[in-house]
Design an enzyme around this catalytic site. Sequence first.
Site, PDB file in Angstrom:
ATOM      1  N   GLU A 259      34.331 -32.086  80.879  1.00 15.59           N
ATOM      2  CA  GLU A 259      33.607 -31.520  80.857  1.00 15.59           C
ATOM      3  C   GLU A 259      33.456 -31.081  79.982  1.00 15.59           C
ATOM      4  O   GLU A 259      34.000 -29.901  79.336  1.00 15.59           O
ATOM      5  CB  GLU A 259      32.175 -30.885  81.682  1.00 15.59           C
TER       6      GLU A 259
ATOM      7  N   GLU B  30      36.993 -29.523  89.333  1.00 13.45           N
ATOM      8  CA  GLU B  30      36.942 -27.361  88.968  1.00 13.45           C
ATOM      9  C   GLU B  30      37.656 -26.684  90.848  1.00 13.45           C
ATOM     10  O   GLU B  30      36.652 -26.067  91.404  1.00 13.45           O
ATOM     11  CB  GLU B  30      35.506 -26.864  89.010  1.00 13.45           C
TER      12      GLU B  30
END
Length: 483
Positions: free
Chosen positions: A381, A188
Amino acid sequence: MPLPDGFLWGGAMAANQVEGAWRAGGRGPAVTDVQTYKPHADPKEYAIHHVVTLDSIREAMSTDDTTYFPKRRGIDFYHRYPEDLALFAEMGFTVLRVSIAWTRLFPTGEETEPNEEGVAFYLGLFTEMRRLGIEPLVTLSHYDQPLALALKNNCWLDRSTIALFERFARTCFERFGHLVRRWLSFNEIDSITRHPFTSGGIVPETVEGDLVQAEYTALHHQFVASASVTRMLHEMWPDAEMGCMLTALTTYPNTCHPDDVAATQAKERMLYLCTDVQAAGAYPPLALRALERRGVTVPFAPGDVELLRAHTVDFISFSYYMSMTESVRPDAERTPGNTVLGVKNPYLESSEWGWQIDPVGLRITLIDLYDRYGKPLFIVENGLGMRDELTEDGRIHDPYRIDYFRRHFTEMIRAVDEGVDLRGYTSWAPIDLISASTSQISKRYGFIHVDLDDLGHGTGERRRKDSFWWYQKVIASNGADLG
Ligand code: BGP
């Protein structure tokens, strides 16, 4: 349409949220070791545990306490991984996403030689995974920046960190490259503008000048580092693949009012900035202009533009949990999401933590990303954090989690049917672990229950939830049986 043969199914986790053993085996302190758990924090408070000050860091490092520093103890994966890997293999995993803790290999980030105990741990982990037929998908940097660098020079704010990261990556490729063929550079990477300490090792109060400028300076250094280690990987292991990793914060206009649509367009441009740079190889002109108008200058050094253009990633991975909306109305009702506060979508349910559940949003995200970049995708994810209850006979019935995954898999398969090249899926998380934003374990994600509470009380015993057997069936049928 069934998913392609060879589609990879598994789960995802991060060293700082599972390993524990924070001082074992020569590991040095990481920024996640000073993130506290505030037992009475409102569940809807998001990212509260990413906030630190010099005082809070010093206070945290003055104690060995692990009760209120849950990431120091994780779920003791460091010692228990053989048992956990066996459970993952029992579900039929063909891939497992894990991360390497930088400070297990380089305790301060600045050592010239790696800590051999740290190397031995990951060699054992990856070897066991391969023995069980589980491919490691390895994240180099998943939130656990070296604390020593954060205190020395704000870590990624200083360009010298690029060379230290290159040394760390080269060691990983040299020592584990025969076991690991798919890598991710930064988890991220976009999150540095939301929690600069966790993602960049930046202590906000020590930043001279504009914090937003500092965040984008550090982000640029991470872009350069990512391109550099992508080049390095391809030179060392020509068949290996490097992926970037994006927080897919899929956002819709809250209404069809043109102002809401324009605001969403502007937000989306900055949401895609990181994949534009890492997958397409350059900062888009309009994003550069938006930064300029914000008073941000990207600190290009000679050669940066050429490096970014020449060494883009082989695939794009992302996390997807929820979606949100954007509105120009200042009084629009907001709700937390994955370290963000989005305008609430009246058509969607919310989890206890306020995250809005949107399976169709996963299909929209997959199609958007594939349309935009045309590169293979990987969902690394996706999952639902919920409180699970143990029944009298020690069972955990989690139909809500099965429903979440069933609806998301249905949309994922629809996207593949529309032509998206999706290589695999790792759920977050295969086993209960410590939440990144709140440091709770009571926000449970796993198909496997861990007998620990938020303050670390419990046996640590692993138990299969109902969703364990359901996911085992899904994997065995390659997604055809979602019943
Ligand atoms: C992402 C992180 C993961 C994981 C996930 C769930 O931001 O990459 O590490 O934590 O969010 O969020 P949380 O743990 O805050 O519930």
